[in-house]
Design a protein around this motif. Structure first.
Motif, mmCIF file in Angstrom:
data_model
loop_
_atom_site.group_PDB
_atom_site.id
_atom_site.type_symbol
_atom_site.label_atom_id
_atom_site.label_comp_id
_atom_site.label_asym_id
_atom_site.label_seq_id
_atom_site.Cartn_x
_atom_site.Cartn_y
_atom_site.Cartn_z
ATOM 1 N N SER A 132 22.077 -3.150 -8.736
ATOM 2 C CA SER A 132 20.701 -3.040 -9.548
ATOM 3 C C SER A 132 20.474 -4.543 -10.465
ATOM 4 N N LEU A 133 21.548 -4.795 -11.008
ATOM 5 C CA LEU A 133 21.623 -6.261 -11.793
ATOM 6 C C LEU A 133 20.943 -7.258 -10.787
ATOM 7 N N THR A 134 21.814 -7.440 -9.542
ATOM 8 C CA THR A 134 21.485 -8.497 -8.742
ATOM 9 C C THR A 134 19.864 -8.250 -8.238
ATOM 10 N N LEU A 135 19.562 -7.113 -7.873
ATOM 11 C CA LEU A 135 18.234 -7.153 -7.317
ATOM 12 C C LEU A 135 17.233 -7.218 -8.454
ATOM 13 N N LEU A 136 17.171 -7.012 -9.699
ATOM 14 C CA LEU A 136 16.467 -7.277 -10.868
ATOM 15 C C LEU A 136 16.223 -8.764 -11.112
ATOM 16 N N VAL A 137 17.343 -9.548 -10.729
ATOM 17 C CA VAL A 137 17.551 -11.104 -11.176
ATOM 18 C C VAL A 137 16.820 -11.664 -10.260
ATOM 19 N N VAL A 138 17.248 -11.345 -8.807
ATOM 20 C CA VAL A 138 16.160 -11.770 -7.460
ATOM 21 C C VAL A 138 15.015 -11.654 -7.500
ATOM 22 N N MET A 139 14.336 -10.446 -8.170
ATOM 23 C CA MET A 139 12.988 -10.277 -8.315
ATOM 24 C C MET A 139 12.355 -10.875 -9.508
ATOM 25 N N GLY A 140 13.133 -11.713 -10.299
ATOM 26 C CA GLY A 140 12.699 -12.413 -11.232
ATOM 27 C C GLY A 140 12.665 -12.108 -12.679
ATOM 28 N N VAL A 141 13.389 -10.908 -12.962
ATOM 29 C CA VAL A 141 13.617 -10.474 -14.419
ATOM 30 C C VAL A 141 14.369 -11.322 -14.804
ATOM 31 N N PRO A 142 14.081 -11.899 -16.245
ATOM 32 C CA PRO A 142 15.014 -12.582 -16.840
ATOM 33 C C PRO A 142 16.511 -11.902 -17.089
ATOM 34 N N VAL A 143 17.588 -12.801 -16.775
ATOM 35 C CA VAL A 143 19.025 -12.185 -16.995
ATOM 36 C C VAL A 143 19.152 -11.486 -18.095
ATOM 37 N N ALA A 144 18.687 -11.917 -19.392
ATOM 38 C CA ALA A 144 19.135 -11.005 -20.437
ATOM 39 C C ALA A 144 18.626 -9.781 -20.458
ATOM 40 N N TYR A 145 17.380 -9.486 -20.073
ATOM 41 C CA TYR A 145 16.732 -8.298 -20.126
ATOM 42 C C TYR A 145 17.411 -7.257 -18.953
ATOM 43 N N ALA A 146 17.379 -7.952 -17.690
ATOM 44 C CA ALA A 146 17.999 -7.390 -16.532
ATOM 45 C C ALA A 146 19.490 -6.778 -16.974
ATOM 46 N N SER A 147 20.254 -7.391 -17.543
ATOM 47 C CA SER A 147 21.525 -7.080 -17.819
ATOM 48 C C SER A 147 21.663 -6.062 -18.906
ATOM 49 N N ALA A 148 21.062 -6.178 -19.899
ATOM 50 C CA ALA A 148 20.695 -5.290 -21.047
ATOM 51 C C ALA A 148 20.325 -3.973 -20.567
ATOM 52 N N LEU A 149 19.098 -3.859 -19.647
ATOM 53 C CA LEU A 149 18.587 -2.784 -19.154
ATOM 54 C C LEU A 149 19.579 -2.002 -18.336
ATOM 55 N N THR A 150 20.182 -2.793 -17.545
ATOM 56 C CA THR A 150 21.260 -1.951 -16.406
ATOM 57 C C THR A 150 22.555 -1.490 -17.332
ATOM 58 N N GLY A 151 22.878 -2.273 -18.302
ATOM 59 C CA GLY A 151 23.990 -1.760 -19.047
ATOM 60 C C GLY A 151 23.884 -0.618 -19.832
ATOM 61 N N ILE A 152 22.609 -0.656 -20.462
ATOM 62 C CA ILE A 152 22.093 0.610 -21.425
ATOM 63 C C ILE A 152 22.015 1.999 -20.455
ATOM 64 N N VAL A 153 21.471 1.743 -19.437
ATOM 65 C CA VAL A 153 21.139 2.985 -18.514
ATOM 66 C C VAL A 153 22.330 3.248 -17.963
ATOM 67 N N GLY A 154 23.351 2.508 -17.478
ATOM 68 C CA GLY A 154 24.612 2.940 -17.100
ATOM 69 C C GLY A 154 25.518 3.724 -18.010
ATOM 70 N N MET A 155 25.517 3.136 -19.355
ATOM 71 C CA MET A 155 26.212 3.762 -20.223
ATOM 72 C C MET A 155 25.562 5.185 -20.699
#
Length: 432
Positions: free
Chosen positions: A13-36
């Motif tokens: 999911s993180l890779t997909l979000l980054v490739v789609m152009g979502v900034p790394v900061a937001y993509a990683s935080a969002l994926t981490g929070i949802v996963g937790m």
């Protein structure tokens, strides 16, 4: 859902979000929070997401970053970079491809007060590229030299990428900065050899410069005194154990600020340098916060340990696994920016590297070198885009064409780093 499966889904999911152009900061935080949230519960997830930025912002190790960034921007806005380029031009201008050679030397000097690859490229696109064009240099060669010269800032101390690597994997920032010096100088030497070979084969690419008297060369030396002072303070202070990286950065910052005042830096330029420092620092800190949230999520899944066990258990020589990791980073460098690539992969790759018995300081240098190769390779060669963005009259194709000969040199540098790890580890080991 099985936690390890959830970990793989999180990385996907993180890779997909980054490739789609979502900034790394937001993509990683969002994926981490949802996963937790899925693994634990919303209260735990939001609580950790709130604690991590605060706890890590107070880290002493992180305090070195804004100082290193400020050194680079103040040097740029005070004209110290211009002085270094002029001095380099007078000393090596008569060599084959003299202005291109001077640009590499000056880029190394700027790297010693900067640590930011794209900033170095932007500076010399405006400073050195017009000079080379004025003297009849081939545009492709000139653009390629500027883009490649910018990569030196990632290895020659102070390096923001090495500091970030050290913080993420909890390694000594001081050792990493010392370890970056030799491969940084080695990279510079290889670039100079490439320029010499290219110009010897095609002399019409770079006309010879007028000769400069020895007295003119001597008078140019004080122009680079600030660069030497910064390098001496940072490396000497750390190596001799007199200062921590943060303390040495503070002293170096004071030197650059004093030089800026002597050069009668305008208040407008000072304000611009400080504003650029704040903006860049905030951007980097946000990326670190987001990735640390994602790393905490991966720790809960147990995925890094599972991957490490799998890699270590493979019935193949460890050098083959290392070659696979190198190939992975070279491929990722074609589509992702360096900081994002580091943040995305380190939580999983680093434990495997340590499990295979490789030195973490050595791997940090190798990783940063691979990242810097990525910023000059298509289709997402960030340094090449910087050159094209500042000079749209020079096509991206021309910039990439100018970079191509240097990629052969990059292969040589990576081979030397892999085959002779003592080149990297000598200074850190002596520091011990």
């Amino acid at each position: 859902m099985d936690p390890i499966t959830l970990g793989y889904l999180g990385i996907g999911s993180l890779t997909l979000l980054v490739v789609m152009g979502v900034p790394v900061a937001y993509a990683s935080a969002l994926t981490g929070i949802v996963g937790m949230m899925i693994l634990r519960n919303p209260t735990v997830a939001t609580g950790l997401a709130g604690i991590i930025p605060y706890a890590n912002s107070g880290s002493y190790a992180l305090s070195v970053l804004p100082l290193f960034i400020a050194i680079g921007f103040l040097a740029m806005h005070a004209g110290i970079t211009t002085s270094a380029y002029e001095a380099a031009r007078k000393w090596v201008g008569r060599a084959p491809g003299g202005l291109a050679t001077a640009t590499i030397f000056a880029s190394a000097g700027f790297a010693a007060v900067s640590g930011a690859s794209t900033a170095s490229t932007a500076v010399f696109t405006q400073l050195a590229l017009p000079e080379m064009e004025k003297r009849g240099y081939d545009r492709r060669l000139a653009a390629g030299v500027v883009a490649v010269g910018g990569t030196l800032a990632a290895l020659i101390p102070p390096s923001a990428l090495l500091v970030i690597y050290g913080i993420i994997v909890e390694q000594s920032v001081a050792k990493l900065l010392l370890a970056g010096l030799v491969p940084g100088l080695l990279s510079m030497a290889v670039y100079l050899v490439v320029i010499t070979i290219v110009v010897k084969l095609k002399p019409d690419l770079a006309p010879l410069e007028p000769s400069t008297t020895f007295m003119e060369k001597l008078r140019a030396l004080p122009q680079v005194s600030g660069v030497f002072a910064v390098v001496g303070v940072i490396l000497g202070g750390i190596y001799l154990g007199w200062m921590t990286p943060t303390e040495s950065a503070g002293v170096a910052m004071a030197i650059i600020f004093a030089m800026a005042m002597v050069k009668r830096m305008r208040l407008r330029d000072l304000r611009k340098g400080l504003l650029d420092t704040v903006q860049t620092t905030v951007m980097i800190f946000m990326v670190i916060w987001g990735v640390l949230i994602f790393v905490r999520f991966l720790a809960f899944t147990g995925l890094p340990g599972a991957v490490t066990d799998m890699v270590v258990g493979l019935d193949v020589p460890r050098w083959m696994i290392l070659l696979g990791i190198i190939g992975l980073y070279l491929l990722m460098g074609m589509i992702l920016d360096g900081l994002g690539m580091m943040m995305l992969t380190l939580p999983v790759v680093f434990p495997a590297i340590v499990g295979l018995g490789y030195d973490p300081i050595w791997f940090g240098i190798l990783l940063v070198k691979l990242i810097e190769i990525g910023v000059i390779t298509p289709p997402v060669g960030l340094n090449c885009y910087v050159v094209n963005g500042i000079r749209p009259d020079i096509s991206l194709q021309s910039v990439f064409s100018g970079v191509a000969p240097f990629l052969v040199g990059e292969v040589v540098i990576v081979a030397l780093i892999v085959l002779f790890p003592d080149l990297i580890l000598f200074l850190p080991n002596v520091m011990n």
